[in-house]
Write an enzyme that holds these catalytic residues in place. Structure first.
Site, short mmCIF file in Angstrom:
data_model
loop_
_atom_site.label_atom_id
_atom_site.label_comp_id
_atom_site.label_asym_id
_atom_site.label_seq_id
_atom_site.Cartn_x
_atom_site.Cartn_y
_atom_site.Cartn_z
N HIS A 281 33.69 46.38 42.92
CA HIS A 281 32.62 47.25 41.89
C HIS A 281 31.33 47.47 42.41
CE1 HIS A 281 35.60 46.79 38.78
NE2 HIS A 281 35.37 45.34 38.74
N HIS B 186 37.20 40.91 43.78
CA HIS B 186 37.42 41.83 42.80
C HIS B 186 36.19 42.36 42.35
CE1 HIS B 186 38.98 43.28 39.00
NE2 HIS B 186 37.87 43.08 38.60
N GLU B 187 35.31 41.39 42.13
CA GLU B 187 33.70 41.80 41.93
C GLU B 187 33.08 42.80 42.98
OE1 GLU B 187 33.00 41.96 38.73
OE2 GLU B 187 34.69 40.59 38.46
N GLU C 269 39.91 48.33 36.71
CA GLU C 269 40.24 47.02 37.05
C GLU C 269 41.39 46.87 37.98
OE1 GLU C 269 38.35 44.10 36.23
OE2 GLU C 269 37.15 45.72 35.74
#
Length: 622
Positions: A166, A162-163, A241
């Site tokens: 980004h 997930h990170e 998100e």
């Protein structure tokens, strides 16, 4: 939506945010001016007071915004340090931290970006994480102690995926800009509150003193500004998100891992909250989960049960209570739930590629890439891996890749290293040269990736000496191969990005037509590198240019350019607009793929060339 479209969309979102904040600032100034006029009650020069009050208001907001942004100019590490995060030693033997490092290593190698710096908030029991930085080269990933102790490896991998989304999609720059913009408006309210506290007793029965009225206005406007800024931040963060959750599933192929992490957040008493309220407020839009309690209006993340349902359609909101009861008295132990092995059984087979397929894989990790990254990481000799992760030896590892086996040339190169970096480094390079010479070429970029945070963490004068030494080694024999050139320039780009991340991350606007001369030079170099036969090289060059500009006359293929000529090309190419950059990438692919085959050497050469224009590619072949 691919990498280039996401980058273009992110730029549009950034422009909208700036416009909205400018409107909020102008509205704040207008409100304070009105209250100042009313407080004057006909006394003094109204116009002069308005000018002074407006100027002071703008100075406070601008000063707060610029000051905060300047304090974060070093990127991800500065953001992590601002919330009290502790750096993680990449050579740690602590089992939980070692697992964290391994997961990030595998994802970094798989995606083709430099290894981020790693941080931990050891005293935070909640499960949370965030990525910050302007570019992948200065990125930092921070996790809480709760994430390390409560999540299994698969769950931690889902959170890191997930990170990494980004990191790859350019979300981080927007996140840091939001911190700076919000601080400027917040500072206005803080100053107003302080003035009220100091001078509030000065009011008399004849009316409110002007200074108190202005302070009151600043306080009100500051909190109103925060209200609207919070709404903007929440709306932008929620959308990002959702995309990051989807990307994490794509990266890991394990929706159960990410869903498991979210379920633990929903069921554990600490959830994802941070005990440090100030930190939670400042980086709330960067976090994996909600860092503090918000109303739905201000929530920076989608509702937890909706995120879980998107990953596990069988989940129901009523199941949240079951999770809370399950972990009310006994919290989960993440390490105990790990599988016996997280590594892939082997390296995948070579894959067929086309220019469009390669550009579509930019800044993504495909179904097999993560396993491939884990396998490549496992192939790196443990001794080399350890040295690449140590600040004192990482530079020597990279330099040793360029040392010749010919005794006379080797002696000349070692003298150059000694003059640039001292005796100790020269001795280390000499000791490592034979081992690095035997390192398979497809492992060299992964080793550079692992060494990157150690290189960028050194003092500026040492970084400049390293870059000069790399040039000395590559030029020692008077002939620089294109792969040597690209490898040295990959290191240079990483160091420069980390040294000045704010300016190096600005999106470009140049068109392919305006950068034709520079593109022709690079395409000719790539075509020549993949085709020693001049006729075949000319054919590859012509096909690549035709892919770039359909129907345009193909120019004469320039002779092999010097490394200085190539150096002059990259600023213009890196300055291409996002969608124009996709055309460049596809043309570079066409230049090395003219014979229908993509060898390991060509694939790694292509990855290095793309890294120079900030388009990370996963490993394309075994």
């Amino acid at each position: 939506m691919d990498f280039f479209e996401r980058q273009r969309t992110a730029r549009g979102t950034s422009v909208k945010l700036v416009v909205l904040f400018v409107l909020a600032v102008l509205a704040s100034v207008a409100v304070i001016d009105v209250i100042a006029v009313l407080a004057m009650q006909g006394r003094g020069n109204v116009v002069g007071v308005l000018v002074v009050v407006s100027a002071c208001t703008l100075l406070v907001i601008a000063g707060g915004m610029i000051g905060k942004t300047f304090s974060l100019r070093k990127g991800g590490a500065a953001v992590a340090a601002s919330v009290g995060a502790v750096p993680v030693d990449p050579t740690t033997t602590d089992p939980a931290l070692r697992r964290f490092v391994n997961v990030v290593e595998e994802m970094s190698i798989a995606s083709g970006v430099p290894m981020p710096r790693l941080f931990v908030l050891p005293l935070e029991e909640g499960i949370n994480a965030f990525a910050a930085g302007f570019t992948p080269a200065d990125a930092a990933i921070t996790v809480t102690g709760g994430a390390l102790s409560r999540l299994t490896r698969d769950e931690l991998q889902g959170v890191i995926g997930h990170e990494f989304s980004h990191v790859l999609n350019g979300d981080m720059r927007l996140g840091i800009r939001l911190i700076g913009l919000l601080h400027g408006i917040m500072l206005l309210g803080l100053i107003g509150s302080r003035i009220l506290a100091l001078s509030g007793r000065g009011s008399d029965r004849k009316g409110i003193p002007p200074v108190v009225a202005i302070a009151l206005a600043a306080t009100v406007v500051g909190f109103v500004g925060q209200f609207f800024a919070g709404l903007i931040k929440a709306a932008v963060s929620r959308q990002r998100e959702w995309l990051a959750d989807a990307s994490a599933v794509q990266f890991t192929r394990q929706p159960a891992g990410l869903a498991g992490a979210l379920k633990k957040i929903a069921g554990m008493p600490a959830g994802s909250r941070l005990a440090d309220e100030r930190s939670a407020k400042e980086v709330s839009h960067l976090l994996f989960g909600e860092g503090r309690r918000f109303s739905r209006l201000f929530s920076t993340h989608p509702p937890i049960h909706e995120r879980i349902v998107a990953l596990d359609p069988t989940f129901r909101e009523a199941d949240l209570e079951t999770l809370r009861e399950r972990w009310h008295d006994e919290l989960p132990h993440g390490m105990a739930g790990d599988a016996t092995s997280g590594l892939a059984p082997g390296v995948r087979a070579p894959v067929a590629v086309t220019p469009a397929q390669v550009s579509g894989r930019a800044a993504t990790i495909g179904p097999d890439d993560l396993d491939h990254g884990a396998a490549l990481n496992a192939q790196i000799p443990p001794h080399i891996h350890q040295l690449a992760m140590q600040p004192s030896t990482a530079a020597a590892v990279v330099l040793a890749m360029f040392v010749s086996g010919e005794p006379g040339l080797r002696a000349t190169q070692l003298v150059a290293v000694q003059e640039r970096l001292g005796n100790a480094t020269a001795r280390s390079v000499d000791a490592l040269a034979a081992e690095l010479a035997a390192l398979p070429r497809h492992l060299r970029l992964p080793v550079v990736s692992l060494a990157s945070p150690q290189l960028t963490g050194r003092p500026d004068h040492e970084q400049q000496a390293l870059l000069a030494a790399l040039d000395d080694l590559a030029l020692a024999d008077g002939a620089v191969s294109l792969f040597e050139y690209c490898l040295t320039r990959t290191v240079r780009t990483t160091v420069q990005d980390a040294a000045d991340p704010a300016s190096r991350s600005r999106p470009g606007s140049t068109t392919v037509r305006r950068a034709t001369d520079e593109i022709v030079t690079v395409l000719a170099a790539l075509a020549t590198a993949g085709n020693p036969d001049p006729v075949a090289a000319r054919q590859a060059f012509s096909g690549a240019f035709a892919h770039l500009r359909t129907g345009a006359p193909v120019p004469d293929m320039p002779a092999g350019g010097s490394w200085r000529r190539l150096d002059a090309c990259w600023p213009a190419l890196d300055g291409l607009a996002r969608l124009e950059k996709r055309l460049l990438v596809e043309a570079m692919v066409a230049a090395v793929l003219d014979d229908g085959k993509l060898t390991t050497q060509e694939a790694e050469l292509l990855r290095a060339a793309c890294a120079l224009v900030h388009v990370p590619l996963p490993a394309l072949v075994a």
